[in-house]
Structure formats: C-alpha cells, structure tokens
Design a protein around this motif. Structure first.
Motif, mmCIF file in Angstrom:
data_model
loop_
_atom_site.group_PDB
_atom_site.id
_atom_site.type_symbol
_atom_site.label_atom_id
_atom_site.label_comp_id
_atom_site.label_asym_id
_atom_site.label_seq_id
_atom_site.Cartn_x
_atom_site.Cartn_y
_atom_site.Cartn_z
ATOM 1 N N ALA A 154 -13.146 -13.397 35.116
ATOM 2 C CA ALA A 154 -13.110 -13.227 33.659
ATOM 3 C C ALA A 154 -14.110 -14.163 32.984
ATOM 4 N N MET A 155 -14.236 -15.379 33.506
ATOM 5 C CA MET A 155 -15.191 -16.329 32.930
ATOM 6 C C MET A 155 -16.622 -15.857 33.150
ATOM 7 N N LEU A 156 -16.907 -15.319 34.303
ATOM 8 C CA LEU A 156 -18.245 -14.782 34.565
ATOM 9 C C LEU A 156 -18.549 -13.610 33.639
ATOM 10 N N ARG A 157 -17.588 -12.711 33.499
ATOM 11 C CA ARG A 157 -17.787 -11.554 32.625
ATOM 12 C C ARG A 157 -18.001 -12.002 31.185
ATOM 13 N N ALA A 158 -17.234 -13.005 30.762
ATOM 14 C CA ALA A 158 -17.395 -13.519 29.402
ATOM 15 C C ALA A 158 -18.775 -14.151 29.233
ATOM 16 N N GLY A 159 -19.240 -14.864 30.261
ATOM 17 C CA GLY A 159 -20.568 -15.466 30.207
ATOM 18 C C GLY A 159 -21.660 -14.425 30.061
ATOM 19 N N VAL A 160 -21.527 -13.321 30.795
ATOM 20 C CA VAL A 160 -22.496 -12.222 30.692
ATOM 21 C C VAL A 160 -22.446 -11.625 29.291
ATOM 22 N N GLU A 161 -21.241 -11.453 28.758
ATOM 23 C CA GLU A 161 -21.100 -10.876 27.425
ATOM 24 C C GLU A 161 -21.697 -11.798 26.365
ATOM 25 N N VAL A 162 -21.510 -13.110 26.521
ATOM 26 C CA VAL A 162 -22.108 -14.069 25.589
ATOM 27 C C VAL A 162 -23.631 -13.961 25.640
ATOM 28 N N ALA A 163 -24.180 -13.889 26.855
ATOM 29 C CA ALA A 163 -25.634 -13.768 27.002
ATOM 30 C C ALA A 163 -26.143 -12.487 26.342
ATOM 31 N N GLU A 164 -25.438 -11.389 26.529
ATOM 32 C CA GLU A 164 -25.830 -10.119 25.905
ATOM 33 C C GLU A 164 -25.762 -10.209 24.375
ATOM 34 N N THR A 165 -24.731 -10.861 23.872
ATOM 35 C CA THR A 165 -24.580 -11.019 22.422
ATOM 36 C C THR A 165 -25.721 -11.861 21.855
ATOM 37 N N LEU A 166 -26.050 -12.957 22.528
ATOM 38 C CA LEU A 166 -27.148 -13.814 22.069
ATOM 39 C C LEU A 166 -28.483 -13.078 22.116
ATOM 40 N N ARG A 167 -28.692 -12.285 23.167
ATOM 41 C CA ARG A 167 -29.934 -11.513 23.264
ATOM 42 C C ARG A 167 -30.027 -10.526 22.107
ATOM 43 N N ALA A 168 -28.922 -9.838 21.824
ATOM 44 C CA ALA A 168 -28.910 -8.864 20.728
ATOM 45 C C ALA A 168 -29.212 -9.553 19.391
ATOM 46 N N ARG A 169 -28.619 -10.717 19.177
ATOM 47 C CA ARG A 169 -28.865 -11.438 17.916
ATOM 48 C C ARG A 169 -30.311 -11.911 17.835
ATOM 49 N N ALA A 170 -30.857 -12.356 18.957
ATOM 50 C CA ALA A 170 -32.258 -12.795 18.969
ATOM 51 C C ALA A 170 -33.189 -11.638 18.626
ATOM 52 N N GLU A 171 -32.772 -10.440 18.965
ATOM 53 C CA GLU A 171 -33.569 -9.255 18.664
ATOM 54 C C GLU A 171 -33.251 -8.695 17.279
ATOM 55 N N GLY A 172 -32.350 -9.347 16.563
ATOM 56 C CA GLY A 172 -32.050 -8.934 15.197
ATOM 57 C C GLY A 172 -30.861 -7.999 15.061
ATOM 58 N N ASP A 173 -30.138 -7.727 16.146
ATOM 59 C CA ASP A 173 -28.984 -6.831 16.090
ATOM 60 C C ASP A 173 -27.716 -7.660 15.892
ATOM 61 N N PHE A 174 -27.293 -7.822 14.635
ATOM 62 C CA PHE A 174 -26.112 -8.619 14.347
ATOM 63 C C PHE A 174 -24.834 -7.770 14.308
ATOM 64 N N ASN A 175 -24.955 -6.504 14.624
ATOM 65 C CA ASN A 175 -23.797 -5.619 14.684
ATOM 66 C C ASN A 175 -23.392 -5.336 16.121
ATOM 67 N N TYR A 176 -23.906 -6.096 17.043
ATOM 68 C CA TYR A 176 -23.618 -5.889 18.458
ATOM 69 C C TYR A 176 -22.119 -5.995 18.724
ATOM 70 N N GLU A 177 -21.604 -5.068 19.457
ATOM 71 C CA GLU A 177 -20.193 -5.055 19.850
ATOM 72 C C GLU A 177 -20.108 -5.250 21.358
ATOM 73 N N PRO A 178 -19.136 -6.016 21.849
ATOM 74 C CA PRO A 178 -19.001 -6.213 23.294
ATOM 75 C C PRO A 178 -18.796 -4.884 24.019
ATOM 76 N N ARG A 179 -19.387 -4.793 25.207
ATOM 77 C CA ARG A 179 -19.251 -3.561 25.993
ATOM 78 C C ARG A 179 -18.241 -3.689 27.124
ATOM 79 N N ASP A 180 -17.923 -4.916 27.500
ATOM 80 C CA ASP A 180 -17.005 -5.144 28.600
ATOM 81 C C ASP A 180 -15.622 -4.610 28.223
ATOM 82 N N LYS A 181 -15.147 -3.629 28.982
ATOM 83 C CA LYS A 181 -13.882 -2.964 28.629
ATOM 84 C C LYS A 181 -12.709 -3.930 28.585
ATOM 85 N N LEU A 182 -12.662 -4.870 29.529
ATOM 86 C CA LEU A 182 -11.554 -5.827 29.537
ATOM 87 C C LEU A 182 -11.591 -6.739 28.313
#
Length: 192
Positions: free
Chosen positions: A30-58
């Motif tokens: 769960a911690m690894l999955r959360a880390g990946v989701e955090v990285a994806e969220t930060l990447r989306a924000r860096a690209e200007g997408d502030f409406n990014y929603e988590p994709r991890d089903k859990l």
C-alpha cells in the motif's frame, strides 16, 4: 521492505510493528502504491493538470470510505530529531561577501552595498537558517522596499528606526520612494 515498513509505522504512528509477514507485506504494498500515486499527482501538477484524480482503485475506494474524523483513532506523535538547518542568514551573508571580495568579483563599493542590503533583509525577515526562508518572505520584502523613502538610510529623522517603522511613518506622506533600479539591486543582492 519489511524493515522499511516497520520503521515507517513506528516513526509515524508510534506502533511497534511486530505484525505477521502478510500484514507487513500488505502495508508495504500500500505504501508503494501510494508513493507511485504521489509521483503521478506531482507530475500532473508540474504539467499544469490540477484536476488530476488518483487512478489506483484501492486508493480511490479508500478515499470514498474515509471514516469520520471523530471515529478515527488519535494519531500518536513521535518525537523526531531536529533537522540540521545550516548556517543562519547573517553568517552565510558575511561568508559570501568575504568570498566575493577575496576572489575580486566585487569591488569595495559593492561589498559595502551588499552589507547594507543584507542588514536590511535580516532586520526585516529575522536572522534564521537559510532553509527557513520561503518565497513569501521575498515578496513581503519587495513590498517593503517599494514603500521605503529614497532617503531612508541618510535622513536624520529615520536614524535608529527599522524599515517597517520608517514605512509606517511615511506611508501617508508625499516623499520620493526607492527607484525600481535600487529595489532591483537590493533584491538581487539578497537573492545571491
């Protein structure tokens, strides 16, 4: 992975992480999955997408089922060792000024102007470790400089007063203010 998970649970929640292997693996995953989701969220924000929603089903499911704060167990705070913050501003500024003069990058006039600029900033924002200054400190300092009278350092009426006091005393007076060029020079000196 088991050690990392155990240490994180112990530090964050004060839990003695002596769980069975399966539980530790689930938490670790769960911690690894959360880390990946955090990285994806930060990447989306860096690209200007502030409406990014988590994709991890859990994670999405867990966010939907989040319990009410009143029903959640209290978080146990664990004392963390102090962070080494580095030198304070006045020490770093003096070291920098001396190095600039020694390397003959600056002449004596620039060296003296930098001393005055650093003193002005230190008096305004406090003498803290460099890592403790944030962008709003610089923005507030710039606003202060824009309101300072051009003669703030020479006029006898301002001797012994802080820059904030000078601004307060002259806010409603029609006096010449610092030029944009002077403000820029002061900001660049402090930036370095």
């Amino acid at each position: 992975m088991r050690q990392i998970t155990s240490v994180m649970l112990a530090r964050r929640y004060g839990l003695d992480a002596k769980f069975d292997k399966l539980s530790v693996r689930k938490v670790g995953q769960a911690m690894l999955r959360a880390g990946v989701e955090v990285a994806e969220t930060l990447r989306a924000r860096a690209e200007g997408d502030f409406n990014y929603e988590p994709r991890d089903k859990l994670l999405v499911e867990a966010l939907r089922e989040r319990p009410e704060p009143s029903s959640m167990p209290p978080i146990v705070h664990v004392e963390t060792p102090p962070v080494i913050a580095g030198p304070i501003f006045s020490e770093a500024a003096e070291t920098f000024r001396e190095a600039q003069l020694r390397r003959k990058i600056w002449e004596n006039q620039t060296y003296s102007q930098a001393r005055a600029s650093y003193a002005l900033f230190r008096d305004f924002a406090g003498d803290r470790p460099l890592s403790h200054y944030v962008r709003p400190d610089a923005a507030r300092f710039k606003a202060l400089l824009e309101d300072l009278p051009a003669n703030y350092s020479k006029a006898p009426e301002f001797r012994g007063l802080t820059a904030q006091k000078i601004v307060e005393q002259t806010r409603d007076r029609d006096v010449g203010r610092l030029s944009s060029r002077t403000i820029q020079r002061l900001l660049i000196a402090v930036e370095k």
